[in-house]
Design an enzyme around this catalytic site. Structure first.
Site, PDB file in Angstrom:
ATOM      1  N   TYR A 180      -3.552  -0.088   9.967  1.00 23.84           N
ATOM      2  CA  TYR A 180      -3.361  -0.467   8.558  1.00 23.84           C
ATOM      3  C   TYR A 180      -1.937  -0.150   8.112  1.00 23.84           C
ATOM      4  CZ  TYR A 180      -4.548  -0.594   3.529  1.00 23.84           C
ATOM      5  OH  TYR A 180      -4.610  -0.874   2.177  1.00 23.84           O
TER       6      TYR A 180
ATOM      7  N   SER B 168       0.839  -1.208   0.000  1.00 21.91           N
ATOM      8  CA  SER B 168       0.000   0.000   0.000  1.00 21.91           C
ATOM      9  C   SER B 168       0.870   1.252   0.000  1.00 21.91           C
ATOM     10  CB  SER B 168      -0.866  -0.010   1.271  1.00 21.91           C
ATOM     11  OG  SER B 168      -1.388   1.279   1.576  1.00 21.91           O
TER      12      SER B 168
END
Ligand code: NAP
Ligand code: GCO
Length: 265
Positions: A159, A146
């Site tokens: 996250y 990510s």
């Protein structure tokens, strides 16, 4: 004659959490490149919806209900795949969730859940798949990282911690198993239009863009959100013989976000 290094003919590909979204797009591209597709999801309902979508795309996929955080379920699924389909040549650790909560308001249980799915899951599934890859003398593992493998932002502490860890898990699998001709790389998508980011793109009551939507457009040289299809070529490259000497690399597919300070407001 130059063989097609990008062909996945005869390969067995497992893409986790691939009923829809990025996983579905990557698995579909693998199928078009010749691979046999296997995917999992947490519920029969999601699985059946996914199978219908693959069928509609002309792809005969196989699917298993499996929660990537449950090692027993994962070991059972991989054993079934190896028996019913064949040794897994390509693994994409795609399944993932996000929780957008200010860190000082996030419970330890919420933090742990994100880490469990986004980081422990890829460990558990990779651990189950690697012995078969060693036995057959080759394998490809692709971890879906990510922007948050490199950058932080408000409300996504769990996250970012998970995706930062996933970047280093990618490098460690590369280090530990490169000698078995297993290449482990990551794909770091930018901001992609899927259900996971839908809340960040919702139109405002007056019909205007969501502020975060406008922010991402200004931060992206390509001046647009990515689509799951933008990830298909990079994924086929990392799953194919064309990347046999690429290992431990995180390939950012972000329209240039990481290179750009952002458009002046
Ligand atoms: P998504 O639309 O929310 O899909 C996530 C998929 O993972 C769903 O099929 C979900 O199944 C499955 N899943 C969640 N937890 C699972 C578990 N414990 N076991 C098995 N399957 C599970 O997400 P997406 O946008 O396609 O993202 C896919 C991956 O790309 C994620 O790892 C995400 O972090 C990453 N990513 C996304 C973006 C983006 O902008 N969209 C950018 C960078 C990275 P259910 O239906 O059961 O929930
Ligand atoms: C967020 C978004 C991002 C994307 C993606 C960016 O809330 O910031 O969900 O985290 O999902 O990971 O690469």
């Amino acid at each position: 004659m130059m063989t097609n290094q990008f062909s996945l003919d005869g390969k067995v590909a497992l893409v986790t959490g691939a009923s829809y979204g990025i996983g579905f797009a990557i698995a579909s591209a693998f199928a078009k490149a010749g691979a046999g597709i296997v995917f999992n999801d947490r519920s029969e309902e999601a699985l059946n919806k996914g199978l219908a979508s693959y069928k509609e795309a002309g792809i005969e996929a196989k699917a298993y209900v499996c929660d990537v955080t449950d090692e027993e379920q994962v070991q059972t699924m991989v054993a079934r795949i190896e028996k019913e389909v064949g040794i897994i040549d390509i693994l994409v650790n795609n399944a993932g969730i996000i929780k957008r909560i200010p860190m000082h308001e996030m419970s330890a249980a919420e933090f742990r859940q994100v880490i469990d799915i986004d980081l422990n899951g890829p460990f558990i599934v990779s651990k189950a798949v690697i012995p078969g890859m060693i036995k057959q003398g080759h394998g490809k593992i692709i971890n879906i990282c990510s922007m948050m493998s490199e950058l932080g932002r408000e409300t996504v502490s769990a996250y970012a911690a998970a995706k930062g860890g996933l970047k280093m898990l990618t490098r460690n699998i590369c280090s530990e198993y490169g000698g078995h001709n297993i290449q482990c790389n990551g794909i770091g998508p930018g901001y992609i239009a899927t259900p996971q980011t839908a809340p960040l793109r919702e139109r405002q009551a007056d019909g205007s863009r969501h502020p975060f939507d406008s922010f991402i457009i200004a931060k992206t040289p390509a001046a647009r959100w990515g689509t799951p299809e933008d990830l298909q070529g990079p994924a086929v490259f990392l799953a194919s013989d064309a990347s046999n000497f690429v290992n431990g690399h995180i390939l950012y597919v972000d329209g240039g976000i990481l290179a750009y300070i952002g458009k002046q407001p």
